[in-house]
Design a protein around this motif. Structure first.
Motif, mmCIF file in Angstrom:
data_model
loop_
_atom_site.group_PDB
_atom_site.id
_atom_site.type_symbol
_atom_site.label_atom_id
_atom_site.label_comp_id
_atom_site.label_asym_id
_atom_site.label_seq_id
_atom_site.Cartn_x
_atom_site.Cartn_y
_atom_site.Cartn_z
ATOM 1 N N VAL A 5 -2.755 9.624 3.338
ATOM 2 C CA VAL A 5 -2.554 9.670 5.149
ATOM 3 C C VAL A 5 -2.252 7.859 5.367
ATOM 4 O O VAL A 5 -3.119 6.875 4.964
ATOM 5 C CB VAL A 5 -4.126 10.038 5.399
ATOM 6 C CG1 VAL A 5 -3.631 9.691 7.241
ATOM 7 C CG2 VAL A 5 -4.307 11.067 5.104
ATOM 8 N N ASP A 6 -1.227 7.868 5.706
ATOM 9 C CA ASP A 6 -0.952 5.797 6.013
ATOM 10 C C ASP A 6 -0.254 6.156 7.214
ATOM 11 O O ASP A 6 0.537 6.075 7.904
ATOM 12 C CB ASP A 6 0.698 5.933 5.142
ATOM 13 C CG ASP A 6 0.743 5.121 4.623
ATOM 14 O OD1 ASP A 6 0.218 3.631 5.418
ATOM 15 O OD2 ASP A 6 1.929 4.463 3.641
ATOM 16 N N SER A 7 -0.879 5.189 7.785
ATOM 17 C CA SER A 7 -1.904 4.884 7.660
ATOM 18 C C SER A 7 -3.286 5.607 8.619
ATOM 19 O O SER A 7 -3.037 5.825 9.610
ATOM 20 C CB SER A 7 -2.542 3.772 7.930
ATOM 21 O OG SER A 7 -2.266 3.187 9.475
ATOM 22 N N GLY A 60 2.096 7.858 8.955
ATOM 23 C CA GLY A 60 2.243 7.833 11.113
ATOM 24 C C GLY A 60 2.641 7.019 11.319
ATOM 25 O O GLY A 60 2.723 5.978 11.950
ATOM 26 N N GLU A 61 3.671 5.554 10.128
ATOM 27 C CA GLU A 61 4.014 4.466 10.860
ATOM 28 C C GLU A 61 5.391 5.098 10.759
ATOM 29 O O GLU A 61 6.159 3.663 11.141
ATOM 30 C CB GLU A 61 3.163 3.678 10.058
ATOM 31 C CG GLU A 61 2.104 3.492 9.574
ATOM 32 C CD GLU A 61 1.275 2.160 9.096
ATOM 33 O OE1 GLU A 61 2.138 1.600 7.927
ATOM 34 O OE2 GLU A 61 0.783 1.603 9.665
ATOM 35 N N GLU A 62 5.615 5.358 9.406
ATOM 36 C CA GLU A 62 7.851 5.360 9.107
ATOM 37 C C GLU A 62 7.845 6.525 9.112
ATOM 38 O O GLU A 62 7.190 7.837 9.238
ATOM 39 C CB GLU A 62 7.370 5.178 7.171
ATOM 40 C CG GLU A 62 7.160 3.176 7.454
ATOM 41 C CD GLU A 62 7.504 3.625 5.890
ATOM 42 O OE1 GLU A 62 7.588 2.492 5.409
ATOM 43 O OE2 GLU A 62 6.113 4.411 5.513
ATOM 44 N N LYS A 81 0.708 -1.276 -0.224
ATOM 45 C CA LYS A 81 -0.073 0.061 0.208
ATOM 46 C C LYS A 81 1.031 1.575 -0.617
ATOM 47 O O LYS A 81 0.715 2.174 -1.382
ATOM 48 C CB LYS A 81 -0.632 -0.174 1.187
ATOM 49 C CG LYS A 81 -1.774 -1.374 1.609
ATOM 50 C CD LYS A 81 -2.903 -1.283 2.917
ATOM 51 C CE LYS A 81 -2.300 -1.394 3.516
ATOM 52 N NZ LYS A 81 -1.204 -2.616 4.161
ATOM 53 N N SER A 82 2.320 1.145 1.162
ATOM 54 C CA SER A 82 3.391 2.229 0.795
ATOM 55 C C SER A 82 3.217 2.860 -0.562
ATOM 56 O O SER A 82 3.249 3.816 -0.899
ATOM 57 C CB SER A 82 3.998 2.907 2.507
ATOM 58 O OG SER A 82 3.090 1.513 3.209
ATOM 59 N N THR A 83 3.959 0.976 -0.774
ATOM 60 C CA THR A 83 4.216 1.624 -1.958
ATOM 61 C C THR A 83 3.536 1.980 -3.179
ATOM 62 O O THR A 83 3.959 3.619 -4.112
ATOM 63 C CB THR A 83 4.888 0.756 -2.714
ATOM 64 O OG1 THR A 83 5.854 -0.769 -1.869
ATOM 65 C CG2 THR A 83 6.188 0.045 -3.741
HETATM 66 MG MG MG Z 1 3.013 0.880 5.239
#
Ligand code: MG
Ligand code: TYD
Length: 491
Positions: free
Chosen positions: A196-198, A140-142, A117-119
């Motif tokens: 917005v991830d995630s 928000g994750e990385e 998803k991020s890719t």
């Molecule tokens: Mg991701």
């Protein structure tokens, strides 16, 4: 301090100042969700998508702002105005979206962790940035460094040159989990597209619940939507799917968002499929196919050619001429039938509905003379493709019969399509001409199909006839015990 939140029952709307396990209103369990108490002024009023869409002129040709609120219009008075779409620069994604991203729309992109998803969203933003759009990536994750590392990795294999590399690294990134900070940045940047991830990592401070709780996820989405509609930003919310396959948390958003996309596939295999489960601006039948490579996701433009080339000539393999939305697709269906040591033999499917397999096995036993009651049956749609159409029945039946009898179809690769009726008849399915064309285009001369499929098909009326055509050397007789291919699976 004045109370800012309240617990509301998701079933009956009962409000309570404290959280309780059971709702005092309707006695349902675990339905109370924390919500922000809304201030009386218009500022924090929730956006109502339909009304806002009309005000934006998506639904109305005349400036809706000049109409008194609440005036009822005949549809003929509403000027037709197709939404302006932004191409994401990725054809497969544009097709699934119905032609591109719609400004001001809210898209939920779901999928299990690690699926890509991020890719995908990073690639989209890089391409949008390259085409001159304003973008924003909220992570928000990385950390921002991690996001940059991925962007650089994606560029290595992109082959699009240093100019586009420069644009990809120009995508503004905000590594943040506080909702208010994100909203401020969104208002300041006014991007055309924001990812917005995630959605499960953002949290509104005034709600007590942890990030990712139902109340938080709803609040985050509602406030992002309000701002996005106001400033015409298309927002893509990335959401994680739980082990059970449901969009936990994000599932509660499905009714709010304009479009729900599901990204799926097996982590160990490179193919990824993107589907629309809901789409206010397009069809939900389309699917996009990607391959995860070293340098990111690559669109698979001629999936049929690839799947046909990979198809084996061993017993248990057959090619299905399927329809993926409006597009024909040739996929290999494989089956393995092995003696079982279990009281309830295994029925394992991948890419198909389990109940559909149970039905096909029952029809095979009753009308095709292939009994698998004491065998484990495994059916796999190769390439991680998921089939959701009745036209796959015949392929599953032939693959299982072929595996059970240890007989390979003499015409390799054999293609087929058709739905099985409960009385063993083969039923017509949609778009036979497009399926046949696709098979012919890839050199599959032999296509077993239901009556009425047209020129080029070997039409058969029943499952029994289909099996006789597909596996002619040894037609399974009534009551014959399955001969297995001898393979034993480790329990
Ligand atoms: Mg991701
Ligand atoms: P990611 O997009 O981070 O998944 P998600 O956001 O859905 O959790 O990517 C997941 C996997 O993809 C990761 O394990 C590594 C792999 N990958 C590649 O194979 N090639 C690439 O170019 C990139 C960026 C990732």
């Amino acid at each position: 301090m004045a109370r800012t939140t309240v617990y509301v029952c998701a079933e009956c709307g009962f409000k309570s100042a404290q959280w309780r396990g059971q709702c005092a209103g309707c006695e349902s369990w675990n339905t109370l969700v924390e919500e922000r108490l809304r201030p009386p002024s218009g500022e924090a009023r929730r956006a109502r998508p339909g009304v806002r869409a009309a005000r934006k002129g998506w639904l109305g040709g005349s400036p809706a702002g000049s109409r008194p609120a609440g005036r009822v219009l005949a549809l003929s008075e509403v000027g037709a105005c197709a939404p302006q779409r932004m191409s994401t620069g990725i054809g497969e994604l544009d097709r699934v979206l119905g032609g591109g991203l719609v400004p001001g729309s809210l898209v939920l992109l779901g999928g299990s962790p690690g699926i890509g998803k991020s890719t995908l969203t990073n690639m989209v933003l890089a391409r949008l940035q390259r085409s001159g759009r304003r973008t924003l990536y909220v992570s928000g994750e990385e950390s921002a460094q991690q996001v940059r590392l991925r962007a650089e990795r994606l560029l290595l294999d992109d082959g699009s040159g240093t100019e586009s590399a420069r644009h990809a690294l120009e995508v503004p990134v905000l590594a943040e989990t506080d909702l208010d900070t994100v909203l401020e940045a969104l208002a300041a940047e006014t991007p055309d597209v924001c990812v917005v991830d995630s959605v499960q990592t953002l949290a509104a401070e005034e709600l007590g619940g942890a990030a990712g709780s139902v109340g938080q996820v709803r609040e985050v989405a509602a406030r992002l939507m309000e701002l996005a509609k106001r400033q015409d930003t298309a927002v893509v919310l990335v959401g994680h799917v739980t082990k059970e396959g449901a969009l936990a948390g994000p599932r509660v958003l499905e009714h709010m968002v304009d479009c729900v996309l599901q990204f799926e596939g097996e982590r160990e295999r490179p193919y990824r499929e993107l589907r629309a489960l809901k789409n206010r601006f397009g069809s939900t039948n389309e699917a996009g196919l990607f391959e995860m490579r070293q340098g990111g996701l690559v669109e698979v433009l001629d999936a049929s050619a690839r799947f046909v080339a990979e198809a084996t000539s061993a017993p248990g393999s057959v090619v299905l001429a399927a329809m993926e939305g409006s597009r024909p697709l040739l996929v290999e269906v494989q089956a393995l039938v092995a003696p079982s040591e279990l009281e309830h033999p295994r029925r394992v499917v991948s890419g198909l509905d389990r109940n559909r397999l149970a039905l096909v096995l029952a029809i095979l036993a009753r009308h095709g003379g292939v009994r698998t009651g004491t065998a484990d049956v495994f059916v796999n749609v190769v390439g991680g493709v998921r089939l959701e159409e009745p036209g796959c029945d015949l392929a599953v039946a032939i693959a299982v019969a072929s595996a059970a009898g240890g007989i390979a179809p003499p015409h390799h690769p054999l293609a087929c399509f058709g739905e099985l009726g409960l009385t063993g008849e083969l039923r017509w399915v949609g778009h036979p001409e497009r399926r046949l064309q696709e098979a012919a285009r890839h050199g599959l001369a032999e296509v077993i199909a239901p009556p009425g499929s047209g020129a080029g098909a070997r039409e058969v009326a029943t499952l029994r006839e289909a099996l006789a055509q597909a596996l002619p050397r040894e037609r399974p007789g009534d009551g014959a015990a399955p001969r297995t291919s001898g393979a034993r699976l480790a329990a």
